[in-house]
Structure formats: C-alpha cells, structure tokens
Design a protein around this motif. Sequence first.
Motif, short mmCIF file in Angstrom:
data_model
loop_
_atom_site.label_atom_id
_atom_site.label_comp_id
_atom_site.label_asym_id
_atom_site.label_seq_id
_atom_site.Cartn_x
_atom_site.Cartn_y
_atom_site.Cartn_z
N THR A 7 65.47 18.69 12.10
CA THR A 7 64.35 19.43 11.54
C THR A 7 64.90 20.54 10.65
N GLU A 8 64.39 20.60 9.43
CA GLU A 8 64.82 21.60 8.45
C GLU A 8 63.73 22.67 8.35
N ALA A 27 65.23 14.52 8.03
CA ALA A 27 64.33 14.23 9.16
C ALA A 27 64.56 12.83 9.71
N TYR A 28 65.03 11.91 8.87
CA TYR A 28 65.25 10.54 9.30
C TYR A 28 66.42 10.38 10.26
N TYR A 69 68.70 24.42 10.43
CA TYR A 69 68.66 23.01 10.77
C TYR A 69 68.74 22.87 12.29
N ASN A 129 66.20 13.11 2.79
CA ASN A 129 65.50 13.83 3.85
C ASN A 129 66.24 13.70 5.19
#
Length: 108
Positions: A60-61, A55-56, A85, A53
């Motif tokens: 933001t996807e 996001a870490y 992205y 992921n």
Amino acid sequence: MQGKGVSAIATALWEDKVHTPSAYKMSKGIGVAKKSEYPYNWETSMIASILENVAYIGVTESFKSTRLGFKSRKRIPTAKDRRTYIENAHTPIIDRGLWAMRITSTES
C-alpha cells in the motif's frame, strides 16, 4: 511476462474484448467520472500505470499527494521518496519477482 510492450498489450486486450477499468465499473453499476463509447479501448498510458502500481504485489502506497494549505482543494503529487509504503498490506495478485521482471524488460 511474455515480453510484450504496452501497445501490444493494449491490442491483445482489445482483441480479447477485455473491458477497461471504467467500462468494468459501469457494467457493475458503479459510477465513473468519464464514460467511454468504446469499452475495450485500452490506452497505453493506463496499461503503463497499471504495470507500475505496487498494489499488485501487496504493497500500500500512502501520501501520494498533498495540499498547499488546509483550505486548498488542489492536490500536488508527492515525490516517491517522501511516500510511505506498507509491505504485505494485502494479498498480492502477482509474484514480486515476476513484477520486478517487468521493470527490467521495459528498461531494455
């Protein structure tokens, strides 16, 4: 980071009594779709998806899925090259270089 595979990570989380995401949400009074009897039962597939992921690392996807038409409720996954992205969308919780090392360690 320590070179452990997803099974070893799952075992370590179980031994350390770390709640799964759904068990954590239930403990905070947030509704979940699937309730488990075992709050520490980490699935290897869940750990793999967390490790993948973006996001870490503060990204933001968007546009991860689409629909056949406006009346359809069924979601269809979008190819990764067609997603958007947004870099530095939020504060990362892991260093980008460290996250990239995860990719090279799982490929070997």
